[in-house]
Motif scaffolding. Structure first.
Motif, PDB file in Angstrom:
ATOM      1  N   GLU A  70       1.018  -0.677   0.411  1.00 40.77           N
ATOM      2  CA  GLU A  70      -0.057   0.356  -0.220  1.00 40.77           C
ATOM      3  C   GLU A  70       0.841   1.288   0.193  1.00 40.77           C
ATOM      4  O   GLU A  70       0.555   1.839  -0.079  1.00 40.77           O
ATOM      5  N   GLY A  73       1.208   2.628  -3.700  1.00 42.24           N
ATOM      6  CA  GLY A  73       0.284   2.504  -4.294  1.00 42.24           C
ATOM      7  C   GLY A  73       0.076   0.991  -5.595  1.00 42.24           C
ATOM      8  O   GLY A  73      -0.459   0.904  -6.033  1.00 42.24           O
ATOM      9  N   HIS A  74       0.447   0.037  -4.284  1.00 39.33           N
ATOM     10  CA  HIS A  74       0.710  -1.765  -5.208  1.00 39.33           C
ATOM     11  C   HIS A  74       0.788  -1.467  -6.985  1.00 39.33           C
ATOM     12  O   HIS A  74      -0.004  -2.178  -7.497  1.00 39.33           O
ATOM     13  N   PHE A  75       2.110  -1.235  -6.616  1.00 34.17           N
ATOM     14  CA  PHE A  75       2.724  -0.737  -8.209  1.00 34.17           C
ATOM     15  C   PHE A  75       2.785  -2.066  -8.801  1.00 34.17           C
ATOM     16  O   PHE A  75       3.309  -2.689  -8.005  1.00 34.17           O
ATOM     17  N   GLN A 263       0.351  15.365  -4.970  1.00 34.13           N
ATOM     18  CA  GLN A 263       0.840  13.867  -5.134  1.00 34.13           C
ATOM     19  C   GLN A 263       0.496  12.896  -5.983  1.00 34.13           C
ATOM     20  O   GLN A 263      -0.732  13.246  -6.358  1.00 34.13           O
ATOM     21  N   ASP A 265       1.628  10.409  -8.497  1.00 27.31           N
ATOM     22  CA  ASP A 265       2.499   9.181  -8.805  1.00 27.31           C
ATOM     23  C   ASP A 265       1.954   8.026  -7.847  1.00 27.31           C
ATOM     24  O   ASP A 265       1.486   8.473  -6.943  1.00 27.31           O
ATOM     25  N   ARG A 266       2.249   6.853  -8.009  1.00 28.69           N
ATOM     26  CA  ARG A 266       2.382   6.096  -7.343  1.00 28.69           C
ATOM     27  C   ARG A 266       3.146   6.643  -5.617  1.00 28.69           C
ATOM     28  O   ARG A 266       2.914   6.148  -4.444  1.00 28.69           O
ATOM     29  N   PHE A 267       4.591   6.920  -6.184  1.00 27.66           N
ATOM     30  CA  PHE A 267       5.218   7.055  -5.168  1.00 27.66           C
ATOM     31  C   PHE A 267       6.531   7.786  -5.937  1.00 27.66           C
ATOM     32  O   PHE A 267       6.576   8.067  -6.477  1.00 27.66           O
ATOM     33  N   TYR A 298       2.634   6.273  -1.631  1.00 25.49           N
ATOM     34  CA  TYR A 298       1.179   6.861  -2.405  1.00 25.49           C
ATOM     35  C   TYR A 298       0.628   7.532  -1.590  1.00 25.49           C
ATOM     36  O   TYR A 298      -0.703   8.424  -1.721  1.00 25.49           O
ATOM     37  N   SER A 299       0.233   7.763  -0.112  1.00 25.15           N
ATOM     38  CA  SER A 299      -0.850   8.229   0.951  1.00 25.15           C
ATOM     39  C   SER A 299      -1.006   9.301   0.515  1.00 25.15           C
ATOM     40  O   SER A 299      -1.781  10.313   1.373  1.00 25.15           O
ATOM     41  N   ASP A 301      -1.609  13.602  -0.033  1.00 22.07           N
ATOM     42  CA  ASP A 301      -2.196  13.564  -1.361  1.00 22.07           C
ATOM     43  C   ASP A 301      -1.584  15.016  -2.018  1.00 22.07           C
ATOM     44  O   ASP A 301      -1.783  15.156  -3.491  1.00 22.07           O
ATOM     45  N   ARG A 318       3.915   5.949 -15.205  1.00 25.49           N
ATOM     46  CA  ARG A 318       2.865   6.272 -15.184  1.00 25.49           C
ATOM     47  C   ARG A 318       1.867   5.512 -16.120  1.00 25.49           C
ATOM     48  O   ARG A 318       2.672   5.384 -17.322  1.00 25.49           O
TER      49      ARG A 318
END
Length: 332
Positions: A70, A73-75, A263, A265-267, A298-299, A301, A318
């Protein structure tokens, strides 16, 4: 949900061509006067970095990738995809070439290929690097290598601080003496050494060459890869996007006073190259200084960076990527 940036302790690698500028420029506690590489953010088994703050303090990045998807972002990848380094080329690096994903997967036990890029942090006056070759066919390339015609074969390009180079797999390349570089790359440690200037180590041994594999993967004739950086001036910052493709996005953030970052991106992987300031979230403020390396999960925002800083920032690819590089066979 974790709303804490993950700061990392670098892993240092000693190299025959290394020096001491990682200490002089960034204040790192390096292991010797031949320290060539700072693995700043890495989940590669050959040098994993460890979190030094927050609830995950003491955890290696690879552990977090496996146990807390998580955060990323569960890439959709079977391993952490990127690796950030700083390289101190106190002497010339070996001339080398890297494999593609397909070749590495087949011949290097499932390793990723190695496409990378360089941001020139600093270099001596008149510095150069090797980027490409002059051979028209693989037969000509092999002959020039066997006859030791390296001066005629290799292309040298003058460089200066602030330059950026995209180095796709298959490109003959080498950093040269007096260069300090931030490197963003795929998470791979596979390199095929073509020429090492006949150097010997402290025991009098030459380093291994990988000529057959190098010839398998090298791009012939050489193809220059140009980038078209996009520059956006926002309130409080200038954002330069160097490259955005199927491997990574790499940007330079010149923070001038205060910049609010949304934010998307996933990270994000962030390396502070100059200056100092603060990273501010709704809950906490984190001081930033030259030489810091951290990951925005990822968390996040939204967050704010205050101060005067220069950062190199990378992120994984992306969906629906916009490509900002053009390939051409023209010589620089």
């Amino acid at each position: 949900m974790n709303n804490t940036p993950l700061f990392f302790a670098p892993v240092f690698q000693e190299r025959i061509w290394g020096g001491n500028r990682l200490r002089e420029q960034f204040g790192y506690d390096i292991p010797s006067e031949r320290t060539g590489e700072c693995w700043a953010i890495s989940a590669h088994p050959n040098g994993q970095t460890t979190v030094i703050n927050g609830p995950f303090q003491g955890k290696m990045l690879g552990e977090l990738w496996n146990d807390h998807p998580e955060l990323f972002g569960h890439f959709p990848a079977d391993r952490f995809p990127l690796l950030t380094k700083i390289l101190d080329a106190n002497a010339d690096l070996s001339v080398q070439v890297h494999p593609s994903d397909e070749y590495a997967r087949t011949y290097e036990h499932g390793e990723l290929g190695k496409t990378e890029c360089w941001y020139i942090i600093d270099c001596k006056e008149g510095a150069e690097l090797i980027y490409g070759h002059h051979a028209k066919t693989k037969e000509e390339l092999r002959q020039m290598m066997e006859e030791g015609q390296w001066h005629e074969l290799l292309r040298k390009i003058p460089i200066r601080p602030g330059d950026f180079f995209y180095v796709p797999s298959g490109t003959v390349h080498a950093l040269c003496e007096g260069t300090l570089v931030l490197e963003t790359q795929q998470s791979s440690d596979t390199t095929y050494r073509m020429y090492d200037y006949d150097r010997v180590d402290e025991e009098g041994n030459k380093r291994e060459l990988h000529l057959d594999k190098a010839l398998d993967v090298v791009t012939v004739p050489h193809v220059d890869v140009y980038y078209e950086p996009r520059v956006i001036q926002t309130t409080g910052a200038k954002i330069t996007t160097f490259v955005q493709n199927e491997y990574f996005t790499v940007q330079k953030w010149d923070i001038e006073h205060e910049w609010v970052v949304e934010q998307t991106d996933r990270f994000l992987l962030v390396s502070v190259l100059e200056g100092k300031g603060d990273l501010c979230t709704a809950q906490e403020t984190y001081p930033l200084k030259k030489g810091d390396h951290f990951l925005i999960p990822y968390s996040f925002d939204c967050f704010t960076i205050q101060g005067q800083l220069q950062c190199i920032v990378s992120s994984p690819p992306r969906e629906n990527n916009v490509f900002s590089i053009h390939m051409t066979t023209k010589v620089r």
